[in-house]
Design a protein around this motif. Sequence first.
Motif, short mmCIF file in Angstrom:
data_model
loop_
_atom_site.label_atom_id
_atom_site.label_comp_id
_atom_site.label_asym_id
_atom_site.label_seq_id
_atom_site.Cartn_x
_atom_site.Cartn_y
_atom_site.Cartn_z
N PHE A 60 5.01 -18.49 7.02
CA PHE A 60 3.64 -18.46 6.51
C PHE A 60 3.48 -17.10 5.85
N SER A 61 2.93 -17.09 4.66
CA SER A 61 2.82 -15.83 3.93
C SER A 61 1.66 -15.93 2.95
N CYS A 62 0.77 -14.94 2.97
CA CYS A 62 -0.36 -14.98 2.03
C CYS A 62 -0.16 -14.08 0.83
N THR A 63 0.57 -12.98 1.01
CA THR A 63 0.74 -12.04 -0.11
C THR A 63 2.21 -11.80 -0.47
N GLY A 64 3.09 -12.67 0.01
CA GLY A 64 4.47 -12.69 -0.47
C GLY A 64 5.49 -11.86 0.31
N THR A 65 5.04 -11.02 1.24
CA THR A 65 5.98 -10.14 1.95
C THR A 65 6.90 -10.96 2.87
N THR A 66 6.31 -11.79 3.69
CA THR A 66 7.10 -12.62 4.62
C THR A 66 7.91 -13.64 3.83
N GLU A 67 7.34 -14.11 2.74
CA GLU A 67 8.02 -15.12 1.91
C GLU A 67 9.35 -14.57 1.38
N ASP A 94 -11.09 -13.60 2.40
CA ASP A 94 -10.72 -14.11 3.74
C ASP A 94 -9.77 -13.14 4.44
N LEU A 95 -8.92 -12.49 3.62
CA LEU A 95 -7.85 -11.65 4.18
C LEU A 95 -8.27 -10.19 4.38
N ALA A 96 -9.41 -9.81 3.82
CA ALA A 96 -9.85 -8.41 3.95
C ALA A 96 -10.15 -8.14 5.42
N PHE A 133 6.20 -14.84 10.02
CA PHE A 133 4.75 -14.74 9.84
C PHE A 133 4.35 -13.27 9.67
N PRO A 134 3.19 -13.00 9.06
CA PRO A 134 2.68 -11.63 9.03
C PRO A 134 1.95 -11.33 10.33
N ILE A 135 1.91 -10.07 10.71
CA ILE A 135 1.11 -9.70 11.89
C ILE A 135 -0.35 -9.55 11.46
N TRP A 136 -1.21 -10.25 12.15
CA TRP A 136 -2.65 -10.14 11.91
C TRP A 136 -3.28 -9.64 13.22
N HIS A 137 -3.79 -8.46 13.21
CA HIS A 137 -4.39 -7.86 14.41
C HIS A 137 -3.46 -7.97 15.61
N GLY A 138 -2.23 -7.59 15.38
CA GLY A 138 -1.25 -7.52 16.47
C GLY A 138 -0.65 -8.86 16.87
N GLN A 139 -1.14 -9.95 16.28
CA GLN A 139 -0.66 -11.28 16.68
C GLN A 139 -0.20 -12.08 15.47
N CYS A 162 8.69 -11.18 11.87
CA CYS A 162 7.38 -10.91 11.26
C CYS A 162 7.49 -9.79 10.25
N THR A 163 6.46 -9.68 9.43
CA THR A 163 6.29 -8.49 8.58
C THR A 163 4.93 -7.92 8.92
N SER A 164 4.76 -6.63 8.67
CA SER A 164 3.47 -5.99 8.96
C SER A 164 3.37 -4.69 8.19
N HIS A 165 2.16 -4.14 8.21
CA HIS A 165 1.98 -2.83 7.60
C HIS A 165 2.71 -1.78 8.44
N SER A 166 2.49 -1.82 9.75
CA SER A 166 3.16 -0.84 10.64
C SER A 166 3.41 -1.36 12.06
N SER A 167 2.67 -2.38 12.48
CA SER A 167 2.82 -2.87 13.86
C SER A 167 4.18 -3.52 14.09
N GLY A 168 4.62 -3.49 15.35
CA GLY A 168 5.84 -4.21 15.72
C GLY A 168 5.53 -5.66 16.09
C1 LIG Z 1 -6.22 -10.19 8.67
C2 LIG Z 1 -5.07 -9.24 8.62
C3 LIG Z 1 -4.75 -8.49 9.73
C4 LIG Z 1 -3.68 -7.60 9.71
N1 LIG Z 1 -3.38 -6.90 10.86
C5 LIG Z 1 -2.32 -6.05 10.84
C6 LIG Z 1 -1.95 -5.36 12.03
O1 LIG Z 1 -2.52 -5.54 13.10
N2 LIG Z 1 -0.89 -4.50 11.96
C7 LIG Z 1 -0.21 -4.29 10.80
O2 LIG Z 1 0.72 -3.48 10.79
N3 LIG Z 1 -0.51 -4.97 9.67
C8 LIG Z 1 -1.54 -5.85 9.66
N4 LIG Z 1 -1.85 -6.56 8.53
C9 LIG Z 1 -0.98 -6.41 7.35
C10 LIG Z 1 0.03 -7.53 7.24
O3 LIG Z 1 0.69 -7.78 8.46
C11 LIG Z 1 1.12 -7.22 6.20
O4 LIG Z 1 0.53 -6.87 5.00
C12 LIG Z 1 2.07 -8.39 6.05
O5 LIG Z 1 3.32 -7.92 5.64
C13 LIG Z 1 1.56 -9.41 5.05
O6 LIG Z 1 2.46 -10.48 4.97
P1 LIG Z 1 2.40 -11.57 3.80
O7 LIG Z 1 2.47 -10.81 2.49
O8 LIG Z 1 3.59 -12.41 4.01
O9 LIG Z 1 1.11 -12.30 3.95
C14 LIG Z 1 -2.92 -7.45 8.53
C15 LIG Z 1 -3.24 -8.22 7.40
C16 LIG Z 1 -4.29 -9.10 7.45
C17 LIG Z 1 -4.59 -9.95 6.25
#
Ligand SMILES: Cc1cc2nc3c(=O)[nH]c(=O)nc-3n(C[C@H](O)[C@H](O)[C@H](O)COP(=O)(O)O)c2cc1C
Length: 211
Positions: A60-67, A94-96, A133-139, A162-168
């Motif tokens: 599942f990917s909304c902005t292409g990182t996980t994809e 929705d994603l903000a 999947f991307p991490i959203w609020h740690g999950q 998973c992918t994330s901004h910084s979370s594991g």
């Molecule tokens: C609703 C929401 C919550 C997020 N929460 C976190 C978070 O808790 N920790 C983090 O490091 N990144 C967080 N992010 C950033 C995403 O995990 C990161 O940009 C991810 O790589 C996006 O993947 P995608 O491009 O495949 O959708 C969040 C993004 C969104 C939209």
Amino acid sequence: MRKIVSLLLSFGMIFTLAACGQSAASEKQAEIEMETEASESVSTEEQEADVSTKTLVVYFSCTGTTELVAEYITEILGADSYQIVPENPYTEADLAYYTNGRADQEQDDPDARPAISGGVANMDAYDTIILGFPIWHGQAPRIISTFLESYDFSGKTIVPFCTSHSSGVGSSADNLQSLCAESVEWRDGKRFESGVSKESVQKWIEEIGIE
Ligand SMILES: Cc1cc2nc3c(=O)[nH]c(=O)nc-3n(C[C@H](O)[C@H](O)[C@H](O)COP(=O)(O)O)c2cc1C
């Protein structure tokens, strides 16, 4: 008298020839049966050898990182892939996050199950699922829960990433595991950062030994 003797001799010869013919025929029949048995056992062995493990890369990917990571894995393994597409696509608003937008609200509600558009018709064909999947609020986003509750993964292996901004990976994979049958083998989760190289992904694939 001579006639009788030659008549008896002729009968004897005919009988001997018939017996020989019969034993030759039954030898031939036995040969055919052995050959058939041999070819059946070869084809069974071949069938068994043909039953290979099959991997499906689900993401599942909304902005292409996980994809992008999922695409690397798919290419490296030559595996099939399936993208989880929400019935109601996520907009930028929705994603903000931290705006109490749609994604924030879903993550706040452990029972939220956003609907998925389409599905995997032949899940039975796969024994390993690599789930990204991307991490959203740690999950994991709640739509991953929808996916996991939509199929019976009993006896299969699930490898989360998973992918994330910084979370594991944190507790995300453990929480997903609790939604599945106990017979599902969950591997340790792996987190990738945005822009990870294909070589790094390949190294991970080799480490976990998925083919
Ligand atoms: C609703 C929401 C919550 C997020 N929460 C976190 C978070 O808790 N920790 C983090 O490091 N990144 C967080 N992010 C950033 C995403 O995990 C990161 O940009 C991810 O790589 C996006 O993947 P995608 O491009 O495949 O959708 C969040 C993004 C969104 C939209």
